[in-house]
Design a protein around this motif. Structure first.
Motif, PDB file in Angstrom:
ATOM      1  N   ALA A  16    -104.658  19.822  13.033  1.00 38.32           N
ATOM      2  CA  ALA A  16    -105.909  19.827  13.781  1.00 38.32           C
ATOM      3  C   ALA A  16    -105.697  19.178  15.131  1.00 38.32           C
ATOM      4  CB  ALA A  16    -106.996  19.083  13.024  1.00 38.32           C
ATOM      5  N   MET A  17    -106.198  19.830  16.163  1.00 35.14           N
ATOM      6  CA  MET A  17    -106.066  19.324  17.521  1.00 35.14           C
ATOM      7  C   MET A  17    -107.416  19.427  18.198  1.00 35.14           C
ATOM      8  SD  MET A  17    -102.663  21.544  18.168  1.00 35.14           S
ATOM      9  CE  MET A  17    -103.233  22.650  16.890  1.00 35.14           C
ATOM     10  N   GLY A  18    -107.646  18.532  19.138  1.00 34.24           N
ATOM     11  CA  GLY A  18    -108.923  18.615  19.818  1.00 34.24           C
ATOM     12  C   GLY A  18    -109.010  17.744  21.045  1.00 34.24           C
ATOM     13  N   TRP A  19    -110.018  18.028  21.802  1.00 32.96           N
ATOM     14  CA  TRP A  19    -110.375  17.215  22.959  1.00 32.96           C
ATOM     15  C   TRP A  19    -111.758  16.612  22.710  1.00 32.96           C
ATOM     16  CZ3 TRP A  19    -107.286  16.011  27.023  1.00 32.96           C
ATOM     17  CH2 TRP A  19    -106.141  16.786  27.219  1.00 32.96           C
ATOM     18  N   ARG A  62    -118.399   8.940  21.297  1.00 29.39           N
ATOM     19  CA  ARG A  62    -117.364   9.936  21.551  1.00 29.39           C
ATOM     20  C   ARG A  62    -117.754  11.238  20.838  1.00 29.39           C
ATOM     21  NH1 ARG A  62    -111.189   7.963  21.166  1.00 29.39           N
ATOM     22  NH2 ARG A  62    -112.214   6.368  22.461  1.00 29.39           N
ATOM     23  N   GLU A  63    -117.586  12.352  21.530  1.00 31.29           N
ATOM     24  CA  GLU A  63    -117.974  13.632  20.966  1.00 31.29           C
ATOM     25  C   GLU A  63    -116.867  14.654  21.146  1.00 31.29           C
ATOM     26  OE1 GLU A  63    -121.290  15.431  22.970  1.00 31.29           O
ATOM     27  OE2 GLU A  63    -120.434  15.149  24.960  1.00 31.29           O
ATOM     28  N   LEU A  64    -116.801  15.583  20.209  1.00 30.02           N
ATOM     29  CA  LEU A  64    -115.849  16.671  20.289  1.00 30.02           C
ATOM     30  C   LEU A  64    -116.316  17.683  21.323  1.00 30.02           C
ATOM     31  CD1 LEU A  64    -113.378  18.225  18.977  1.00 30.02           C
ATOM     32  CD2 LEU A  64    -115.097  19.389  17.580  1.00 30.02           C
ATOM     33  N   VAL A  65    -115.392  18.117  22.186  1.00 32.60           N
ATOM     34  CA  VAL A  65    -115.734  19.177  23.128  1.00 32.60           C
ATOM     35  C   VAL A  65    -114.932  20.458  22.879  1.00 32.60           C
ATOM     36  CG1 VAL A  65    -116.559  17.651  24.951  1.00 32.60           C
ATOM     37  CG2 VAL A  65    -114.141  18.297  24.903  1.00 32.60           C
ATOM     38  N   ALA A  66    -113.830  20.344  22.171  1.00 34.17           N
ATOM     39  CA  ALA A  66    -113.047  21.540  21.853  1.00 34.17           C
ATOM     40  C   ALA A  66    -112.094  21.220  20.718  1.00 34.17           C
ATOM     41  CB  ALA A  66    -112.268  22.026  23.064  1.00 34.17           C
ATOM     42  N   GLY A  89    -103.868  27.241  12.849  1.00 28.56           N
ATOM     43  CA  GLY A  89    -103.825  28.698  12.955  1.00 28.56           C
ATOM     44  C   GLY A  89    -104.368  29.247  14.252  1.00 28.56           C
ATOM     45  N   GLY A  90    -104.898  28.366  15.082  1.00 30.16           N
ATOM     46  CA  GLY A  90    -105.385  28.810  16.380  1.00 30.16           C
ATOM     47  C   GLY A  90    -106.867  29.049  16.473  1.00 30.16           C
ATOM     48  N   ASN A  91    -107.593  28.825  15.373  1.00 32.86           N
ATOM     49  CA  ASN A  91    -109.046  28.956  15.449  1.00 32.86           C
ATOM     50  C   ASN A  91    -109.617  27.845  16.316  1.00 32.86           C
ATOM     51  OD1 ASN A  91    -109.177  31.193  13.694  1.00 32.86           O
ATOM     52  ND2 ASN A  91    -109.015  29.838  11.925  1.00 32.86           N
ATOM     53  N   THR A  92    -110.609  28.187  17.133  1.00 36.95           N
ATOM     54  CA  THR A  92    -111.194  27.216  18.048  1.00 36.95           C
ATOM     55  C   THR A  92    -112.679  27.037  17.784  1.00 36.95           C
ATOM     56  OG1 THR A  92    -111.596  28.925  19.714  1.00 36.95           O
ATOM     57  CG2 THR A  92    -109.509  27.737  19.847  1.00 36.95           C
ATOM     58  N   ASN A  93    -113.189  25.895  18.190  1.00 32.59           N
ATOM     59  CA  ASN A  93    -114.625  25.657  18.082  1.00 32.59           C
ATOM     60  C   ASN A  93    -115.068  24.769  19.231  1.00 32.59           C
ATOM     61  OD1 ASN A  93    -113.190  23.572  16.287  1.00 32.59           O
ATOM     62  ND2 ASN A  93    -115.193  22.633  16.598  1.00 32.59           N
ATOM     63  N   TYR A  94    -116.298  25.010  19.673  1.00 31.99           N
ATOM     64  CA  TYR A  94    -116.869  24.282  20.807  1.00 31.99           C
ATOM     65  C   TYR A  94    -118.336  23.979  20.526  1.00 31.99           C
ATOM     66  CZ  TYR A  94    -112.939  26.681  23.095  1.00 31.99           C
ATOM     67  OH  TYR A  94    -111.709  27.177  23.413  1.00 31.99           O
ATOM     68  N   ARG A 141    -117.667  27.551  28.976  1.00 33.30           N
ATOM     69  CA  ARG A 141    -117.147  26.862  30.173  1.00 33.30           C
ATOM     70  C   ARG A 141    -115.792  26.208  29.922  1.00 33.30           C
ATOM     71  NH1 ARG A 141    -119.681  22.561  32.205  1.00 33.30           N
ATOM     72  NH2 ARG A 141    -120.570  21.869  30.207  1.00 33.30           N
ATOM     73  N   PHE A 142    -115.579  25.705  28.714  1.00 32.81           N
ATOM     74  CA  PHE A 142    -114.338  25.014  28.364  1.00 32.81           C
ATOM     75  C   PHE A 142    -113.504  25.904  27.446  1.00 32.81           C
ATOM     76  CE2 PHE A 142    -115.821  20.295  28.781  1.00 32.81           C
ATOM     77  CZ  PHE A 142    -116.310  20.571  30.049  1.00 32.81           C
ATOM     78  N   THR A 143    -112.188  25.820  27.614  1.00 33.36           N
ATOM     79  CA  THR A 143    -111.266  26.568  26.761  1.00 33.36           C
ATOM     80  C   THR A 143    -110.099  25.688  26.369  1.00 33.36           C
ATOM     81  OG1 THR A 143    -111.827  28.639  27.897  1.00 33.36           O
ATOM     82  CG2 THR A 143    -109.835  28.612  26.543  1.00 33.36           C
ATOM     83  N   ILE A 144    -109.876  25.571  25.075  1.00 32.51           N
ATOM     84  CA  ILE A 144    -108.722  24.831  24.573  1.00 32.51           C
ATOM     85  C   ILE A 144    -107.592  25.814  24.311  1.00 32.51           C
ATOM     86  CG2 ILE A 144    -109.509  24.982  22.162  1.00 32.51           C
ATOM     87  CD1 ILE A 144    -108.307  22.196  21.714  1.00 32.51           C
ATOM     88  N   SER A 145    -106.377  25.382  24.626  1.00 28.88           N
ATOM     89  CA  SER A 145    -105.219  26.232  24.381  1.00 28.88           C
ATOM     90  C   SER A 145    -104.010  25.337  24.167  1.00 28.88           C
ATOM     91  CB  SER A 145    -104.977  27.187  25.556  1.00 28.88           C
ATOM     92  OG  SER A 145    -104.666  26.465  26.737  1.00 28.88           O
ATOM     93  N   ARG A 146    -102.916  25.942  23.748  1.00 31.56           N
ATOM     94  CA  ARG A 146    -101.698  25.175  23.539  1.00 31.56           C
ATOM     95  C   ARG A 146    -100.499  26.007  23.953  1.00 31.56           C
ATOM     96  NH1 ARG A 146    -101.994  25.499  16.934  1.00 31.56           N
ATOM     97  NH2 ARG A 146    -101.103  27.575  16.713  1.00 31.56           N
TER      98      ARG A 146
END
Length: 111
Positions: free
Chosen positions: A33-36, A45-49, A54-59, A66-71
């Motif tokens: 699990a990864m996040g910003w 503190r709040e999750l923004v991305a 497996g690459g599934n994302t949530n916002y 407006r925001f996009t998480i990637s790796r």
């Protein structure tokens, strides 16, 4: 323990963009699990991305579209692309991978 180093924060005018980076000391493809997250003064503190292994994302609705998480697995780096920034996006942004926190990077959006 994995080490995380965030970069890319700064001062930007409303409507502008920033890209945050989080370099990890281990193979990013192994994390579950990864996040910003972000924390503004006086707020929790709040999750923004978020991103799963497996690459599934949530916002949250506040940043969706407006925001996009990637790796980048080759660079072992997690990114957060932030567009159409608003003054209310001002906060310290933190990277988190498998419950390990980075030190944070300040993002300030002026009106």
């Amino acid at each position: 323990q994995v080490q995380l180093v965030e970069s890319g924060g700064g001062l930007v005018q409303a409507g502008g963009s920033l890209r945050l980076s989080c370099a990890t000391s281990r193979s990013i493809s192994n994390f579950n699990a990864m996040g910003w997250y972000r924390q503004a003064p006086g707020k929790q503190r709040e999750l923004v991305a978020g991103m799963s292994r497996g690459g599934n994302t949530n916002y949250p609705d506040s940043v969706k579209g407006r925001f996009t998480i990637s790796r980048d697995n080759a660079k072992n780096t997690l990114y957060l692309q932030m567009n159409s920034l608003k003054p209310e996006d001002t906060a310290v942004y933190y990277c988190n991978v498998d419950l390990v926190w980075g030190r944070g990077t300040q993002v300030t959006v002026s009106s």
